[in-house]
Scaffold this motif. Sequence first.
Motif, short mmCIF file in Angstrom:
data_model
loop_
_atom_site.label_atom_id
_atom_site.label_comp_id
_atom_site.label_asym_id
_atom_site.label_seq_id
_atom_site.Cartn_x
_atom_site.Cartn_y
_atom_site.Cartn_z
N PRO A 232 28.95 79.20 -56.50
CA PRO A 232 30.13 79.93 -56.96
C PRO A 232 31.42 79.21 -56.57
CG PRO A 232 28.57 81.42 -55.90
CD PRO A 232 28.07 80.03 -55.65
N ALA A 233 32.46 79.44 -57.32
CA ALA A 233 33.73 78.75 -57.08
C ALA A 233 34.25 78.96 -55.67
CB ALA A 233 34.76 79.20 -58.11
N ALA A 234 33.97 80.13 -55.09
CA ALA A 234 34.50 80.45 -53.77
C ALA A 234 33.67 79.85 -52.64
CB ALA A 234 34.57 81.97 -53.60
N THR B 10 30.40 68.94 -57.63
CA THR B 10 31.63 69.70 -57.47
C THR B 10 31.75 70.11 -56.00
OG1 THR B 10 30.50 71.79 -57.98
CG2 THR B 10 31.47 70.58 -59.84
N HIS B 11 32.72 70.97 -55.69
CA HIS B 11 32.90 71.51 -54.34
C HIS B 11 33.11 70.40 -53.29
CE1 HIS B 11 31.23 74.94 -56.46
NE2 HIS B 11 31.63 75.72 -55.47
N SER C 270 40.47 69.24 -53.82
CA SER C 270 39.26 70.06 -53.90
C SER C 270 38.86 70.35 -55.34
CB SER C 270 39.47 71.38 -53.15
OG SER C 270 40.56 72.10 -53.71
N GLU C 271 39.69 69.91 -56.31
CA GLU C 271 39.37 70.10 -57.72
C GLU C 271 38.62 68.91 -58.32
OE1 GLU C 271 40.05 73.00 -59.33
OE2 GLU C 271 40.62 73.63 -57.31
#
Length: 252
Positions: free
Chosen positions: A142-144, A167-168, A183-184
């Motif tokens: 998840p994005a969080a 990602t992440h 972080s993107e």
Amino acid sequence: MRLALAALAAIAITAPALAEDAGHPDLSGYWNAPFRGYPMPDDLKAKLPPDTVVLEDTGAAEFPRGVYGGLKLTQKALDRARDWQPTDDMTIARVCQPQSIMYTVQGPFPFQVIEAPGLIVFRYEYYDQYRLIYTDGRGHLPAAAPHTKMGDSIGHWEGDELVIDTTHLAPSTITNNGLDHSSEAHMVERYRLADDGKSLEATQWFEDPEMLENHGARYIKWTRGSDYIYPYDCDPTFALEYQGKDAPEAAG
């Protein structure tokens, strides 16, 4: 160390290998450090997205200050790069902090590949880092979810190529001269064996809309290595030597 690797393999065996292709090439083994760059093959270059520049800093090469290999920096990234000083990273607190996988993968250090159903493990000599690439069909976290230097990597096979989407990623360096990713950042790699089976080659593509106005890519090539890699024993007192100071003597 062996117990840790065995535990990782045991976890992988229990994972549902939904996306596993039993006929894919075996990338497992030890791969020597890439000390120099090579031209990217045309067929791999054709798979890069538009507006991508290929960086020529693979292996021991590094860009000097103010040179970014054709990457177009956003104003935020440019301001940070202009303010950066090499001494910022050469301190007791920071000299032994590992970089993210975006920089680690192209550096002059060997690594090991360990394959198991649903999971591939990359073990890097650089800062003794491990990377888990899930090939069991799961999606990204998840994005969080927390961001780390290794990020969250999921993989699948396209013919004889292992495609890894990451990602992440925690903010870290791109070119080791003041240009950092945020972080993107998003990274996609393609790994495949050379025709003779003695070399492993990969492309590393990345984007970061917060720091870059275009995309970057690298081409890395490793050769078959021996049956071990050395531990990476980083001594933070190296920072004092860099600053021209004497390191404290160890207690007797």
